[in-house]
Design a protein around this motif. Structure first.
Motif, short mmCIF file in Angstrom:
data_model
loop_
_atom_site.label_atom_id
_atom_site.label_comp_id
_atom_site.label_asym_id
_atom_site.label_seq_id
_atom_site.Cartn_x
_atom_site.Cartn_y
_atom_site.Cartn_z
N ALA A 20 0.82 -1.22 0.00
CA ALA A 20 0.00 0.00 0.00
C ALA A 20 0.85 1.27 0.00
O ALA A 20 0.57 2.21 -0.74
N SER A 21 1.90 1.30 0.80
CA SER A 21 2.76 2.50 0.83
C SER A 21 3.45 2.72 -0.50
O SER A 21 3.58 3.85 -0.97
N LEU A 24 0.96 4.23 -2.91
CA LEU A 24 0.79 5.67 -2.64
C LEU A 24 1.95 6.49 -3.18
O LEU A 24 1.75 7.55 -3.78
N ASP A 42 -4.80 8.14 0.17
CA ASP A 42 -4.42 7.63 1.47
C ASP A 42 -4.33 6.10 1.44
O ASP A 42 -4.57 5.48 0.40
N ARG A 43 -3.97 5.53 2.57
CA ARG A 43 -3.77 4.08 2.65
C ARG A 43 -5.03 3.31 2.27
O ARG A 43 -4.95 2.28 1.58
N LEU A 47 -5.22 0.48 -0.60
CA LEU A 47 -5.71 -0.88 -0.32
C LEU A 47 -6.89 -1.23 -1.23
O LEU A 47 -7.01 -2.38 -1.69
#
Length: 179
Positions: A20-21, A24, A42-43, A47
């Motif tokens: 996920a990071s 992003l 955002d996370r 996701l």
């Protein structure tokens, strides 16, 4: 089917929630906002993007891989989606992180996915398209054995601006040389 390897040393694997990071970071630059059908702020958004890729794989309508380098971090993404098993066709898409550009990540990933799609899925025709002002994406297509087929005028719209798209395709029986 879950992992592919490219002769250039890259591993292609499904996107994981742990990425996920990386998703992003990849979508943070302004030029990447057009690579997703929704904002990735955002996370939770990242996701959801990963969950969509997993859902497509389960439905057998699309297959997206993270292209991973030696350090294990995703350097880009390559997909075959819009899979049509009646006509044996699919649509290839790809992107790389800013740090990975110019390192051969996209062509290696596209070639690996094309081999897989022709072999494992039994597809005959793979297509892709890029804005005519995106010369880097055109180089990836050509280096991956995709022949230009024509221009689709005004195909894409970003904001108030329309862009022409060059369509490329590769057939399962094309004689391609990657030297």
């Amino acid at each position: 089917m879950d992992e592919l390897t490219a002769p250039e040393g890259f591993l292609l694997r499904p996107w994981l929630p742990a990425d996920a990071s990386a998703v992003l970071r990849a979508f943070a630059p302004a030029d990447m906002d057009r690579q997703s059908d929704r904002p990735l702020a955002d996370r939770a958004d990242a996701l959801a993007w990963i969950a969509d890729r997993t859902r497509e794989r389960g439905a057998r309508t699309g297959y997206t891989w993270a292209v991973v380098g030696e350090e294990g971090d995703p350097l880009g993404s390559v997909a075959v989606d819009a899979v049509n098993l009646i006509h044996d066709t699919g649509w290839i898409s790809y992107w790389t992180t800013e740090a990975a550009r110019g390192r051969g990540v996209a062509p290696a990933g596209v070639r690996a996915v094309a081999r897989w799609a022709f072999g494992e899925l039994g597809l005959y025709r793979l297509e892709l398209g890029h804005r005519t002002d995106n010369t880097a994406s055109c180089r990836v297509a050509v280096r991956s054995g995709f022949a230009p087929e024509g221009i689709e005028r005004g195909r894409l719209r970003y904001g108030d601006v329309r862009y022409d798209v060059e369509r490329h395709a590769r057939l399962a029986d094309d004689d391609v040389n990657f030297d």
